[in-house]
Motif scaffolding. Structure first.
Motif, PDB file in Angstrom:
ATOM      1  N   LEU A   1     -13.340  26.482 -11.193  1.00 39.57           N
ATOM      2  CA  LEU A   1     -14.000  27.049  -9.977  1.00 39.57           C
ATOM      3  C   LEU A   1     -13.568  28.461  -9.619  1.00 39.57           C
ATOM      4  O   LEU A   1     -11.901  28.412  -9.126  1.00 39.57           O
ATOM      5  CB  LEU A   1     -14.143  26.040  -9.094  1.00 39.57           C
ATOM      6  N   ALA A   2     -13.961  29.426  -9.816  1.00 41.14           N
ATOM      7  CA  ALA A   2     -14.170  30.844  -9.311  1.00 41.14           C
ATOM      8  C   ALA A   2     -14.602  31.770  -8.791  1.00 41.14           C
ATOM      9  O   ALA A   2     -15.557  31.964  -8.971  1.00 41.14           O
ATOM     10  CB  ALA A   2     -12.525  31.456 -10.799  1.00 41.14           C
ATOM     11  N   ILE A   3     -14.465  32.351  -8.082  1.00 39.60           N
ATOM     12  CA  ILE A   3     -14.884  33.714  -7.408  1.00 39.60           C
ATOM     13  C   ILE A   3     -14.695  35.296  -8.464  1.00 39.60           C
ATOM     14  O   ILE A   3     -13.364  35.367  -8.222  1.00 39.60           O
ATOM     15  CB  ILE A   3     -15.385  33.964  -6.428  1.00 39.60           C
ATOM     16  N   PHE A   4     -15.009  36.166  -8.843  1.00 40.18           N
ATOM     17  CA  PHE A   4     -14.004  37.166  -9.457  1.00 40.18           C
ATOM     18  C   PHE A   4     -15.048  38.891  -9.036  1.00 40.18           C
ATOM     19  O   PHE A   4     -16.251  39.025  -8.567  1.00 40.18           O
ATOM     20  CB  PHE A   4     -14.937  37.743 -10.408  1.00 40.18           C
ATOM     21  N   THR A   5     -14.740  39.370  -7.699  1.00 40.33           N
ATOM     22  CA  THR A   5     -14.748  40.634  -6.539  1.00 40.33           C
ATOM     23  C   THR A   5     -15.195  41.401  -8.013  1.00 40.33           C
ATOM     24  O   THR A   5     -15.753  42.546  -7.926  1.00 40.33           O
ATOM     25  CB  THR A   5     -13.459  41.252  -5.940  1.00 40.33           C
ATOM     26  N   GLY A   6     -14.745  41.922  -9.237  1.00 43.30           N
ATOM     27  CA  GLY A   6     -14.365  42.427 -10.237  1.00 43.30           C
ATOM     28  C   GLY A   6     -16.143  42.275 -10.543  1.00 43.30           C
ATOM     29  O   GLY A   6     -16.828  43.198 -11.332  1.00 43.30           O
TER      30      GLY A   6
ATOM     31  N   ALA B   1     -13.745  17.053   3.191  1.00 39.16           N
ATOM     32  CA  ALA B   1     -14.156  18.262   1.898  1.00 39.16           C
ATOM     33  C   ALA B   1     -14.531  17.488   1.127  1.00 39.16           C
ATOM     34  O   ALA B   1     -15.984  17.707   0.021  1.00 39.16           O
ATOM     35  CB  ALA B   1     -13.338  18.953   1.006  1.00 39.16           C
ATOM     36  N   LEU B   2     -14.382  16.097   0.810  1.00 33.57           N
ATOM     37  CA  LEU B   2     -14.607  15.694  -0.352  1.00 33.57           C
ATOM     38  C   LEU B   2     -15.440  14.625  -0.231  1.00 33.57           C
ATOM     39  O   LEU B   2     -16.843  14.898  -1.612  1.00 33.57           O
ATOM     40  CB  LEU B   2     -13.698  14.518  -1.558  1.00 33.57           C
ATOM     41  N   SER B   3     -15.640  14.412   0.762  1.00 32.81           N
ATOM     42  CA  SER B   3     -17.286  13.561   1.222  1.00 32.81           C
ATOM     43  C   SER B   3     -17.946  13.827   1.090  1.00 32.81           C
ATOM     44  O   SER B   3     -19.651  14.034   1.547  1.00 32.81           O
ATOM     45  CB  SER B   3     -16.711  12.570   2.572  1.00 32.81           C
ATOM     46  N   GLU B   4     -17.923  15.718   1.436  1.00 36.09           N
ATOM     47  CA  GLU B   4     -19.324  16.927   1.354  1.00 36.09           C
ATOM     48  C   GLU B   4     -19.465  17.591   0.587  1.00 36.09           C
ATOM     49  O   GLU B   4     -20.873  17.834  -0.124  1.00 36.09           O
ATOM     50  CB  GLU B   4     -19.116  17.495   2.634  1.00 36.09           C
ATOM     51  N   GLY B   5     -18.746  18.245  -0.593  1.00 36.05           N
ATOM     52  CA  GLY B   5     -18.444  18.529  -1.875  1.00 36.05           C
ATOM     53  C   GLY B   5     -17.201  19.563  -1.832  1.00 36.05           C
ATOM     54  O   GLY B   5     -16.670  19.972  -1.134  1.00 36.05           O
ATOM     55  N   GLU B   6     -17.474  19.960  -3.500  1.00 38.76           N
ATOM     56  CA  GLU B   6     -16.166  20.447  -3.797  1.00 38.76           C
ATOM     57  C   GLU B   6     -15.928  22.169  -2.900  1.00 38.76           C
ATOM     58  O   GLU B   6     -15.460  22.986  -3.059  1.00 38.76           O
ATOM     59  CB  GLU B   6     -16.325  20.545  -5.351  1.00 38.76           C
ATOM     60  N   ASN B   7     -17.660  22.771  -2.605  1.00 37.25           N
ATOM     61  CA  ASN B   7     -17.629  24.028  -1.880  1.00 37.25           C
ATOM     62  C   ASN B   7     -16.381  24.527  -0.835  1.00 37.25           C
ATOM     63  O   ASN B   7     -16.087  25.049  -0.487  1.00 37.25           O
ATOM     64  CB  ASN B   7     -18.905  23.945  -2.152  1.00 37.25           C
ATOM     65  N   PHE B   8     -16.732  22.828  -0.161  1.00 31.91           N
ATOM     66  CA  PHE B   8     -15.612  23.409   1.120  1.00 31.91           C
ATOM     67  C   PHE B   8     -14.358  23.992   0.727  1.00 31.91           C
ATOM     68  O   PHE B   8     -13.671  24.010   1.265  1.00 31.91           O
ATOM     69  CB  PHE B   8     -16.023  21.306   2.006  1.00 31.91           C
TER      70      PHE B   8
ATOM     71  N   LEU C   1     -21.681  31.183   0.088  1.00 29.88           N
ATOM     72  CA  LEU C   1     -20.681  31.791  -1.094  1.00 29.88           C
ATOM     73  C   LEU C   1     -20.219  31.296  -1.743  1.00 29.88           C
ATOM     74  O   LEU C   1     -20.476  31.569  -3.416  1.00 29.88           O
ATOM     75  CB  LEU C   1     -20.025  33.271  -0.090  1.00 29.88           C
ATOM     76  N   ALA C   2     -19.935  30.722  -1.920  1.00 34.70           N
ATOM     77  CA  ALA C   2     -19.178  29.237  -2.658  1.00 34.70           C
ATOM     78  C   ALA C   2     -19.670  28.882  -3.545  1.00 34.70           C
ATOM     79  O   ALA C   2     -19.456  29.087  -4.788  1.00 34.70           O
ATOM     80  CB  ALA C   2     -17.449  28.092  -1.815  1.00 34.70           C
ATOM     81  N   ARG C   3     -20.768  28.491  -2.540  1.00 36.92           N
ATOM     82  CA  ARG C   3     -21.722  28.188  -3.956  1.00 36.92           C
ATOM     83  C   ARG C   3     -22.664  28.666  -4.681  1.00 36.92           C
ATOM     84  O   ARG C   3     -23.514  28.745  -5.771  1.00 36.92           O
ATOM     85  CB  ARG C   3     -22.710  27.481  -2.573  1.00 36.92           C
ATOM     86  N   GLN C   4     -22.914  29.551  -4.047  1.00 36.35           N
ATOM     87  CA  GLN C   4     -24.046  30.928  -4.539  1.00 36.35           C
ATOM     88  C   GLN C   4     -22.921  31.351  -5.814  1.00 36.35           C
ATOM     89  O   GLN C   4     -23.597  32.503  -7.023  1.00 36.35           O
ATOM     90  CB  GLN C   4     -24.731  32.033  -3.846  1.00 36.35           C
ATOM     91  N   ASN C   5     -21.842  32.093  -5.736  1.00 38.74           N
ATOM     92  CA  ASN C   5     -21.347  32.759  -6.276  1.00 38.74           C
ATOM     93  C   ASN C   5     -19.822  32.471  -7.258  1.00 38.74           C
ATOM     94  O   ASN C   5     -19.425  33.071  -8.146  1.00 38.74           O
ATOM     95  CB  ASN C   5     -20.364  34.034  -6.193  1.00 38.74           C
ATOM     96  N   SER C   6     -19.556  31.526  -7.168  1.00 42.02           N
ATOM     97  CA  SER C   6     -18.442  30.871  -7.761  1.00 42.02           C
ATOM     98  C   SER C   6     -19.035  30.963  -9.325  1.00 42.02           C
ATOM     99  O   SER C   6     -20.216  30.096 -10.175  1.00 42.02           O
ATOM    100  CB  SER C   6     -18.054  29.483  -7.334  1.00 42.02           C
ATOM    101  N   ILE C   7     -17.540  30.218 -10.272  1.00 45.83           N
ATOM    102  CA  ILE C   7     -18.288  29.969 -11.593  1.00 45.83           C
ATOM    103  C   ILE C   7     -17.484  28.877 -12.009  1.00 45.83           C
ATOM    104  O   ILE C   7     -16.235  28.768 -11.880  1.00 45.83           O
ATOM    105  CB  ILE C   7     -17.738  31.311 -12.914  1.00 45.83           C
ATOM    106  N   CYS C   8     -17.596  28.029 -12.433  1.00 42.19           N
ATOM    107  CA  CYS C   8     -17.176  26.547 -12.715  1.00 42.19           C
ATOM    108  C   CYS C   8     -17.185  26.777 -14.571  1.00 42.19           C
ATOM    109  O   CYS C   8     -18.122  26.803 -15.397  1.00 42.19           O
ATOM    110  CB  CYS C   8     -18.609  25.800 -12.467  1.00 42.19           C
TER     111      CYS C   8
END
Length: 358
Positions: A1-6, A178-185, A312-319
């Motif tokens: 799971l990653a987010i990229f600024t550029g 975090a694991l009980s709620e979601g990986e974005n945590f 942000l983690a939920r909307q912009n990450s690439i899995c």
């Protein structure tokens, strides 16, 4: 799971301290935005499509992510570098991990070097994380891992052992929730740790009159690459479950009453998410304080900011899936272990050895 600024094509002006930062991108990709219909079905959404025929193995995009992490499901069968996510260690060790074997299998290889994928360097603080090289371990230790590591070198002093235990307990509490709620945590914590590491590096470079921890100016600069991302508070953007979003047709109630009931359920759902985020933030702050972050270094991380980071983690990450270098032979190895008298467990191996002796 990653987010990229550029590399994120929807970021208008991705920048670093030294100016605009652009990805190395080939011409094979088309990007759509939230208000543009995509080419496949006409829906308006952010998406990426091939702009021309793409050959297998063709390089499409290269960019260093602002933050990345291996997801727990993937970590269950791939031993990957905690920094660059490269599969590391040896083929036999990867086989043991992927197949759940009790011991490392002996492979019929001509040379020991044939078993090697790359180095496997343990975290210097003994937390259990592994890295593909000394340089990756050092980069992580000086960056995000400094804030999320549960380990700690001890010299036998009771106080240091106690601090080590506190860090481990704080990390376990945060990760368990975090694991009980979601990986974005989990990923949100990685983003926060990356901001703190960048702020600390900027502070050291700038001198800042000898202050012991990063100042507000350094933290603001460290957060700047995140500004172009779309974000919303996690509890506001998360989709309600189907039973709330679309009540069953068999419920016989006037439309106005159904809508009022649905609205009340949605409010309750979002209130519960906000409470979960508040609990997560409290646990994360406790962990960061155990790692020595001063209170003034955490003043920016209020509940609104933490909710925005989760969004942000939920909307912009690439899995992306980290492929195992041995996954194709895992099932064959499991079958072999079962035929030998067990399922790969120590008990099965001992029974096999006894059978050979007889």
């Amino acid at each position: 799971l990653a987010i990229f600024t550029g590399a994120c094509p929807w970021n208008c002006l991705p920048t670093t301290r030294d100016g605009p930062r652009r990805p190395r991108r080939m011409d094979a990709l088309n990007f759509t935005t939230a208000d543009q219909p995509n080419a496949s079905d006409g829906h308006c959404e952010r998406a990426v499509f091939a702009a021309r025929p793409v050959a297998a193995g063709e390089l499409l995009l290269t960019e260093q992510p602002f933050a990345s992490m291996q997801l727990p499901d993937n970590a269950a069968y791939v031993r990957a570098c905690g920094n660059c996510l490269r599969a590391c260690g040896t083929i036999s060790r990867q086989l043991q991990h992927a197949a759940g074997l009790a011991s490392v299998p002996t492979l019929p290889l001509a040379e020991a070097e044939d078993d090697r994928i790359c180095d496997e360097v343990a975290c210097r603080n003994g937390c259990g994380a592994v890295f593909c090289s000394e340089s990756c371990e050092a980069e992580a230790a000086e960056g995000f891992h400094a804030y999320l590591c549960s380990g700690g070198k001890t010299s036998g002093e009771r106080g240091k052992r106690g601090e080590h235990g506190k860090r481990g307990a704080a990390l376990a509490a945060f990760e368990g929730h975090a694991l009980s709620e979601g990986e974005n945590f989990l990923f949100g914590a990685r983003v926060v740790a990356q901001v703190l590491a960048r702020a600390d590096a900027l502070h050291r470079r700038g001198g800042h009159h000898g202050a012991a921890s990063a100042c507000a100016e350094c933290i603001a600069e460290a957060r700047r690459p995140l500004a172009p991302f779309c974000r919303g508070a996690w509890w506001e953007i998360a989709s309600p479950p189907d039973e709330i979003a679309s009540p069953p047709d068999e419920i016989a109630s006037p439309p106005d009453e159904l809508e009022a009931t649905r609205a009340a359920e949605v409010r309750r759902f979002r209130r519960e998410l906000r409470e979960a985020a508040a609990t997560s933030r409290r646990l994360l702050l406790a962990l960061l304080r155990c790692r020595g972050v001063a209170p003034q270094g955490l003043a920016w991380l209020d509940l609104g900011e933490w909710g925005g980071i989760l969004g942000l983690a939920r909307q912009n990450s690439i899995c992306c899936d980290i492929g195992s270098p041995v996954i194709e032979v895992v099932e064959m190895l499991r079958a072999y272990a079962a035929a030998a008298g067990g399922d790969g467990s120590e008990e099965g191996e001992e029974e096999g050895e006894e059978g050979e002796e007889e």
